[in-house]
Design an enzyme around this catalytic site. Structure first.
Site, PDB file in Angstrom:
ATOM      1  N   ASP A  66      -4.559 -60.829  28.049  1.00 20.24           N
ATOM      2  CA  ASP A  66      -4.222 -62.224  27.537  1.00 20.24           C
ATOM      3  C   ASP A  66      -5.361 -63.136  27.180  1.00 20.24           C
ATOM      4  O   ASP A  66      -5.100 -63.660  26.006  1.00 20.24           O
ATOM      5  CB  ASP A  66      -3.437 -62.903  28.380  1.00 20.24           C
ATOM      6  N   HIS A  98       2.503 -53.659  27.290  1.00 24.72           N
ATOM      7  CA  HIS A  98       2.801 -53.467  28.663  1.00 24.72           C
ATOM      8  C   HIS A  98       3.271 -51.908  28.797  1.00 24.72           C
ATOM      9  O   HIS A  98       3.244 -51.398  29.743  1.00 24.72           O
ATOM     10  CB  HIS A  98       3.685 -54.438  29.511  1.00 24.72           C
ATOM     11  N   CYS A 132      -9.080 -57.478  35.482  1.00 25.61           N
ATOM     12  CA  CYS A 132      -8.026 -56.762  35.812  1.00 25.61           C
ATOM     13  C   CYS A 132      -7.204 -56.345  34.545  1.00 25.61           C
ATOM     14  O   CYS A 132      -6.273 -55.828  34.422  1.00 25.61           O
ATOM     15  CB  CYS A 132      -6.952 -57.285  36.843  1.00 25.61           C
ATOM     16  N   GLU A 186      -6.564 -66.366  32.336  1.00 28.26           N
ATOM     17  CA  GLU A 186      -6.426 -65.797  31.051  1.00 28.26           C
ATOM     18  C   GLU A 186      -6.089 -66.730  29.991  1.00 28.26           C
ATOM     19  O   GLU A 186      -5.923 -66.371  28.646  1.00 28.26           O
ATOM     20  CB  GLU A 186      -4.670 -65.204  31.188  1.00 28.26           C
TER      21      GLU A 186
HETATM   22  C1  PEP Z   1      -4.194 -59.580  31.410  1.00 29.63           C
HETATM   23  O1  PEP Z   1      -3.536 -60.281  30.753  1.00 29.63           O
HETATM   24  O2  PEP Z   1      -5.223 -59.034  31.318  1.00 29.63           O
HETATM   25  C2  PEP Z   1      -3.456 -59.092  32.726  1.00 29.63           C
HETATM   26  C3  PEP Z   1      -3.960 -58.061  33.563  1.00 29.63           C
HETATM   27  O3  PEP Z   1      -2.082 -59.347  32.968  1.00 29.63           O
HETATM   28  P1  PEP Z   1      -0.846 -58.605  31.888  1.00 29.63           P
HETATM   29  O4  PEP Z   1      -1.578 -57.358  31.080  1.00 29.63           O
HETATM   30  O5  PEP Z   1       0.040 -58.162  32.916  1.00 29.63           O
HETATM   31  O6  PEP Z   1      -0.738 -59.549  30.971  1.00 29.63           O
HETATM   32 MG    MG Z   2      -1.787 -61.079  31.394  1.00 31.47          MG
END
Ligand code: PEP
Ligand code: MG
Length: 591
Positions: free
Chosen positions: A468, A200, A515, A444
């Site tokens: 994920d 992140h 996403c 996910e």
């Molecule tokens: C993902 O897991 O692809 C996602 C968009 O959520 P995050 O990266 O915040 O876990």
């Molecule tokens: Mg995620």
């Protein structure tokens, strides 16, 4: 060149490219570790003052812990606040305190050294005890000891923003809570020993156009503050003490890249339509309210993912319902009529609120642990504050709600039940909200993908979180640089899972977006579109290159690419197939 003899040697290291860009500057080494304790002798005449300093640090620590305890009690609950009783007890522990004073009297060493030595001894002794309850006291002593030491040294908890300023941050690791203040720290670049493209902290860096490289293993122990470094975030190369000729070469590369980027930005004003006339929705992922300006800057079709957990990480308290409302309303109004998809809290994994062990107890497998919707369903007061705020904000724009980390139908039903309760509460309060607010969920977890047909009956849209999904599908920890090579977005399992989810969703008229980071990778975009993805949401600076490619390809070619890829067995071969597709269309921009 004789002047080079005295210059430190140029060292080149290869890491994993994580955020594009080139930077050159001084290194700031940031090690997330315990407080550094100075050692010195205390003069006989200053002994009393030294003991008084210790007393004062204990008083301050007690006050700080009590304050946190009160806040937790009000914001979360008395049960959770009780954990701090154990911390306060450490401060009352006569054995620990008296032994520190005895050590001081015997050695005349400064009180920090004595306290650190004695508390380390206690931590070690506790951690070796078999009884689990007593063993956990080691953690309490460690936390409290850190706080006492910080008070003795006059350090408030240092944040990266206070330390860095216009430098290249080289760290063993950077947590998302460190990066929340990244805008203020004006880092030139970030390099971490560990981590991956989907950590992140790196995702944040990309949004902010800060070059980043991960997986440099032990750079943070090799580099020293003040070293000069050149960072190539495109290729993942770190060059310590670069020579004049290296700097010259990179100066040229930087110029070329910047010129390409400005051409892409110019072209980004055009609609994202394929050569055969298919319009593709390109949305932005944002983490903070002040990123809303990026939506216009990058001509995005709204926000496909608002990672709201940063409202928690960016705060010294759990946000109130009103604070949530204010944030969502601001973004929704700025975007309207473009959509704003608000994802409910996804804390846990690599995103925890530091210093809150009562909310996030230490876990062996945090990514498979107490995270996201699991946390929310257990801390419903926190969850409901957010849900009510999303509902109340929904009259101020085109808001949609999305749950993260849903593993199956029961969990989705539970979340929806809490949402229904919130609607009842708002009606009772006379607060208006969009009665037909669309509610979607992230795919996910493999179990969610496998049950997409069932889940599709209980929500309005899917958004695939590939970051994920890939880690769970392939059992590859997304932040572990040692196995980063195994994290393969083009693994046939990923393609088949996407194919399955899209088929089940489309049969029930549900749109599916992406996403995860995969959605912003121009090499993989044709494959995703060919598989039938309806919208892509990505870090805003990635939009221009994706749009540019979309305008150079046909959807029918993309469908053919996906068909062929689905028949292939090797992740590498599939990737190369995608790369060929990309290069053929983007010759000038391919690198
Ligand atoms: C993902 O897991 O692809 C996602 C968009 O959520 P995050 O990266 O915040 O876990
Ligand atoms: Mg995620």
């Amino acid at each position: 060149m004789s002047s080079d003899i005295t210059k430190p040697q140029e060292i080149t290291l290869q890491g994993i490219p994580a955020s594009p860009g080139i930077a050159y500057g001084k290194v700031f080494v940031y090690i997330q570790s315990s407080v550094e304790v100075p050692h010195y002798k205390v003069d006989e005449s200053k002994r009393e003052a030294e003991e008084a300093r210790f007393d004062q640090a204990l008083v301050s620590t007690r006050q700080q812990i009590s304050k946190i305890q009160n806040e937790v009690s009000t914001n979360i609950g008395p049960e959770e606040a009780r954990i701090f009783d154990a911390h306060l007890m450490v401060l009352e522990d006569q054995a620990l305190l008296a032994e520190t004073i005895r050590e001081f009297e015997a050695t005349s060493e400064n009180i920090e050294t004595c306290f650190d030595r004695v508390s380390q001894h206690y931590i070690k002794a506790f951690s070796e005890i078999e009884d689990e309850y007593l063993r956990e006291r080691a953690g309490d002593v460690r936390d409290v000891a850190q706080r006492v030491l910080q008070n003795l040294l006059g350090q408030t908890k240092t944040s990266l923003s206070q330390l860095a300023g216009e430098q290249i941050i080289v760290a063993n690791d950077i947590s998302p809570s460190d990066t929340v203040s990244m805008d203020r720290m004006e880092a030139l670049a970030i390099v971490t020993d560990s981590g991956s493209k989907t950590s992140h902290a790196v995702i944040m860096a990309r949004s902010m156009k800060v070059p980043a490289i991960v997986g440099t293993h032990d750079l943070s122990s090799k580099a020293t503050n003040g070293d000069w470094a050149l960072i190539d975030g495109y290729a993942g190369v770190v060059i310590l003490n670069p020579s004049e000729s290296t700097l010259f070469r990179y100066g040229k590369i930087r110029e070329e890249k910047e010129s390409l980027e400005s051409q892409l930005l110019e072209a980004n004003k055009e609609p994202s339509i394929t050569l055969d006339g298919v319009a593709v929705t390109l949305q932005a992922n944002i983490e903070r309210v002040d990123e809303v300006g990026l939506i216009n800057d990058y001509n995005a079709d709204g926000v496909g993912l608002f990672r709201t957990e940063y409202l928690y990480l960016n705060n010294d308290h759990i946000p109130t319902e009103n604070e949530h409302l204010e944030a969502y309303r601001t973004v929704a109004e700025a975007l309207a009529p473009r959509p704003l998809i608000i994802r409910t809290l996804d804390l846990g994994g690599d995103k925890t609120i530091p210093g809150n062990p009562h909310l996030f107890p230490k876990e062996s497998n945090p990514f498979m642990g107490f995270r996201a919707i699991r946390f929310c369903l257990e801390h419903q007061e926190i969850f409901k504050d957010q849900l009510r705020a999303v509902l109340a904000a929904s009259v101020h724009g085109n808001i949609k709600l999305m749950y993260p980390m849903i593993s199956g139908a029961d969990e989705l039903a539970q979340a929806n039940a809490v949402l229904s309760e919130c609607k009842v509460e708002l009606r009772e309060r006379g607060v208006a909200f969009d009665e037909s607010l669309e509610v979607g969920m992230m795919i996910e977890i493999p179990s969610a993908a496998a049950t997409a047909d069932i889940l599709a009956e209980q929500c309005d849209f899917f958004s695939v979180g590939t970051n994920d999904m890939i880690q769970y599908l392939l059992a590859v920890d997304r932040v572990n640089d040692r196995i980063a090579h195994l994290y393969e977005p083009t693994h046939p399992a990923v393609l088949r899972t996407l194919h399955h989810v899209i088929k089940e969703a489309h049969q029930r008229d549900l749109p599916v977006s992406i996403c995860g980071e995969m959605g912003g990778d121009p090499i993989l975009v044709p494959l995703l579109l060919g598989l039938g993805i309806d919208a892509l949401s990505m870090s805003p600076p990635q939009i221009p290159q994706v749009r540019y490619l979309i305008r150079l390809m046909t959807m029918s070619d993309a469908q053919q690419l996906a068909e062929e890829a689905l028949k292939m067995s090797s992740p590498e071969a599939i990737y190369q197939h995608c790369q060929k597709f990309y290069k053929e269309r983007m010759e000038r921009f391919a690198s």
